[in-house]
Design a protein around this motif. Structure first.
Motif, PDB file in Angstrom:
ATOM      1  N   PHE A 149     -25.690 -74.293 -13.836  1.00  0.00           N
ATOM      2  CA  PHE A 149     -26.666 -73.930 -14.844  1.00  0.00           C
ATOM      3  C   PHE A 149     -26.380 -72.497 -15.294  1.00  0.00           C
ATOM      4  N   GLY A 150     -25.510 -72.346 -16.258  1.00  0.00           N
ATOM      5  CA  GLY A 150     -25.242 -71.023 -16.772  1.00  0.00           C
ATOM      6  C   GLY A 150     -24.607 -70.131 -15.724  1.00  0.00           C
ATOM      7  N   THR A 151     -24.858 -68.845 -15.874  1.00  0.00           N
ATOM      8  CA  THR A 151     -24.241 -67.868 -14.993  1.00  0.00           C
ATOM      9  C   THR A 151     -25.068 -67.695 -13.734  1.00  0.00           C
ATOM     10  N   ARG A 152     -24.462 -67.905 -12.621  1.00  0.00           N
ATOM     11  CA  ARG A 152     -25.144 -67.648 -11.356  1.00  0.00           C
ATOM     12  C   ARG A 152     -24.440 -66.532 -10.617  1.00  0.00           C
ATOM     13  N   LYS A 153     -25.175 -65.459 -10.396  1.00  0.00           N
ATOM     14  CA  LYS A 153     -24.608 -64.336  -9.683  1.00  0.00           C
ATOM     15  C   LYS A 153     -24.963 -64.415  -8.211  1.00  0.00           C
ATOM     16  N   GLY A 154     -24.110 -63.912  -7.410  1.00  0.00           N
ATOM     17  CA  GLY A 154     -24.356 -63.887  -5.985  1.00  0.00           C
ATOM     18  C   GLY A 154     -24.851 -62.527  -5.531  1.00  0.00           C
ATOM     19  N   ARG A 155     -25.245 -62.465  -4.270  1.00  0.00           N
ATOM     20  CA  ARG A 155     -25.689 -61.212  -3.671  1.00  0.00           C
ATOM     21  C   ARG A 155     -24.731 -60.865  -2.537  1.00  0.00           C
ATOM     22  N   TYR A 156     -24.310 -59.624  -2.522  1.00  0.00           N
ATOM     23  CA  TYR A 156     -23.271 -59.233  -1.589  1.00  0.00           C
ATOM     24  C   TYR A 156     -23.815 -58.272  -0.539  1.00  0.00           C
ATOM     25  N   CYS A 157     -23.472 -58.548   0.722  1.00  0.00           N
ATOM     26  CA  CYS A 157     -23.846 -57.644   1.801  1.00  0.00           C
ATOM     27  C   CYS A 157     -22.612 -56.843   2.186  1.00  0.00           C
ATOM     28  N   GLU A 158     -22.696 -55.529   1.982  1.00  0.00           N
ATOM     29  CA  GLU A 158     -21.527 -54.695   2.263  1.00  0.00           C
ATOM     30  C   GLU A 158     -21.194 -54.624   3.757  1.00  0.00           C
TER      31      GLU A 158
ATOM     32  N   TRP B  84     -30.425 -65.784  -4.555  1.00  0.00           N
ATOM     33  CA  TRP B  84     -31.817 -65.506  -4.190  1.00  0.00           C
ATOM     34  C   TRP B  84     -31.927 -64.744  -2.862  1.00  0.00           C
ATOM     35  N   ASN B  85     -30.832 -64.433  -2.240  1.00  0.00           N
ATOM     36  CA  ASN B  85     -30.873 -63.691  -0.986  1.00  0.00           C
ATOM     37  C   ASN B  85     -30.880 -62.187  -1.265  1.00  0.00           C
ATOM     38  N   ASP B  86     -32.092 -61.649  -1.483  1.00  0.00           N
ATOM     39  CA  ASP B  86     -32.196 -60.213  -1.721  1.00  0.00           C
ATOM     40  C   ASP B  86     -31.874 -59.419  -0.467  1.00  0.00           C
ATOM     41  N   THR B  87     -32.075 -60.052   0.684  1.00  0.00           N
ATOM     42  CA  THR B  87     -31.682 -59.426   1.936  1.00  0.00           C
ATOM     43  C   THR B  87     -30.692 -60.328   2.645  1.00  0.00           C
ATOM     44  N   CYS B  88     -29.844 -59.738   3.445  1.00  0.00           N
ATOM     45  CA  CYS B  88     -28.803 -60.482   4.123  1.00  0.00           C
ATOM     46  C   CYS B  88     -29.399 -61.339   5.243  1.00  0.00           C
ATOM     47  N   PRO B  89     -29.150 -62.651   5.197  1.00  0.00           N
ATOM     48  CA  PRO B  89     -29.670 -63.542   6.242  1.00  0.00           C
ATOM     49  C   PRO B  89     -29.096 -63.213   7.612  1.00  0.00           C
ATOM     50  N   ARG B  90     -27.967 -62.564   7.642  1.00  0.00           N
ATOM     51  CA  ARG B  90     -27.325 -62.278   8.923  1.00  0.00           C
ATOM     52  C   ARG B  90     -27.819 -60.977   9.540  1.00  0.00           C
ATOM     53  N   CYS B  91     -27.762 -59.873   8.780  1.00  0.00           N
ATOM     54  CA  CYS B  91     -28.106 -58.572   9.355  1.00  0.00           C
ATOM     55  C   CYS B  91     -29.444 -58.058   8.839  1.00  0.00           C
ATOM     56  N   GLY B  92     -30.000 -58.694   7.821  1.00  0.00           N
ATOM     57  CA  GLY B  92     -31.302 -58.274   7.308  1.00  0.00           C
ATOM     58  C   GLY B  92     -31.220 -57.097   6.363  1.00  0.00           C
ATOM     59  N   GLY B  93     -30.016 -56.634   6.113  1.00  0.00           N
ATOM     60  CA  GLY B  93     -29.839 -55.504   5.216  1.00  0.00           C
ATOM     61  C   GLY B  93     -30.012 -55.911   3.768  1.00  0.00           C
ATOM     62  N   GLU B  94     -30.148 -54.911   2.923  1.00  0.00           N
ATOM     63  CA  GLU B  94     -30.328 -55.178   1.507  1.00  0.00           C
ATOM     64  C   GLU B  94     -29.001 -55.579   0.885  1.00  0.00           C
ATOM     65  N   THR B  95     -29.025 -56.619   0.082  1.00  0.00           N
ATOM     66  CA  THR B  95     -27.811 -57.049  -0.603  1.00  0.00           C
ATOM     67  C   THR B  95     -27.761 -56.428  -1.987  1.00  0.00           C
ATOM     68  N   ILE B  96     -26.573 -56.374  -2.551  1.00  0.00           N
ATOM     69  CA  ILE B  96     -26.410 -55.829  -3.892  1.00  0.00           C
ATOM     70  C   ILE B  96     -25.882 -56.905  -4.817  1.00  0.00           C
ATOM     71  N   ASP B  97     -26.089 -56.658  -6.105  1.00  0.00           N
ATOM     72  CA  ASP B  97     -25.603 -57.597  -7.103  1.00  0.00           C
ATOM     73  C   ASP B  97     -24.091 -57.754  -7.002  1.00  0.00           C
ATOM     74  N   GLU B  98     -23.660 -58.987  -7.126  1.00  0.00           N
ATOM     75  CA  GLU B  98     -22.231 -59.269  -7.021  1.00  0.00           C
ATOM     76  C   GLU B  98     -21.417 -58.404  -7.986  1.00  0.00           C
ATOM     77  N   ASN B  99     -21.985 -58.198  -9.159  1.00  0.00           N
ATOM     78  CA  ASN B  99     -21.279 -57.433 -10.182  1.00  0.00           C
ATOM     79  C   ASN B  99     -21.175 -55.949  -9.844  1.00  0.00           C
ATOM     80  N   GLU B 100     -21.998 -55.509  -8.882  1.00  0.00           N
ATOM     81  CA  GLU B 100     -21.984 -54.096  -8.524  1.00  0.00           C
ATOM     82  C   GLU B 100     -21.011 -53.808  -7.396  1.00  0.00           C
ATOM     83  N   VAL B 101     -20.402 -54.864  -6.885  1.00  0.00           N
ATOM     84  CA  VAL B 101     -19.427 -54.675  -5.814  1.00  0.00           C
ATOM     85  C   VAL B 101     -18.192 -53.990  -6.368  1.00  0.00           C
ATOM     86  N   SER B 102     -17.819 -52.914  -5.744  1.00  0.00           N
ATOM     87  CA  SER B 102     -16.627 -52.192  -6.176  1.00  0.00           C
ATOM     88  C   SER B 102     -15.540 -52.322  -5.111  1.00  0.00           C
ATOM     89  N   GLY B 103     -14.352 -52.412  -5.601  1.00  0.00           N
ATOM     90  CA  GLY B 103     -13.239 -52.516  -4.656  1.00  0.00           C
ATOM     91  C   GLY B 103     -13.185 -53.875  -4.076  1.00  0.00           C
TER      92      GLY B 103
END
Ligand SMILES: [Zn+2]
Length: 81
Positions: A44-53, A62-81
């Motif tokens: 369904f259109g563009t689906r962005k993911g959430r990245y845990c550094e 929809w995972n605003d926080t990391c299910p594994r470590c509980g840390g805050e995730t960032i927008d996939e598009n904001e991942v650098s490197g």
């Protein structure tokens, strides 16, 4: 849908499909058209993911926080490197 229900999706949103409708889709639409076979996925259109550094892991949109470590995730598009 056969009962007239329509789903609309904007890019970036995820669509809520009721369980009954999901089953209807699987039984009729997917099976008949065969779009789910051959490794294709319904999109369904563009689906962005959430990245845990810290975990270096991409989660669902929809995972605003990391299910594994509980840390805050960032927008996939904001991942650098
Ligand atoms: Zn994490």
């Amino acid at each position: 849908m056969a009962d007239g229900t329509k789903y609309t999706a904007k890019p970036g949103d995820h669509v809520n499909v009721s369980e009954a409708h999901a089953q209807t889709i699987q039984k009729s639409w997917y099976g008949k058209s065969g779009v789910m076979s051959g490794g294709q996925r319904l999109s369904f259109g563009t689906r962005k993911g959430r990245y845990c550094e810290p975990c270096r892991r991409l989660w669902n949109a929809w995972n605003d926080t990391c299910p594994r470590c509980g840390g805050e995730t960032i927008d996939e598009n904001e991942v650098s490197g």
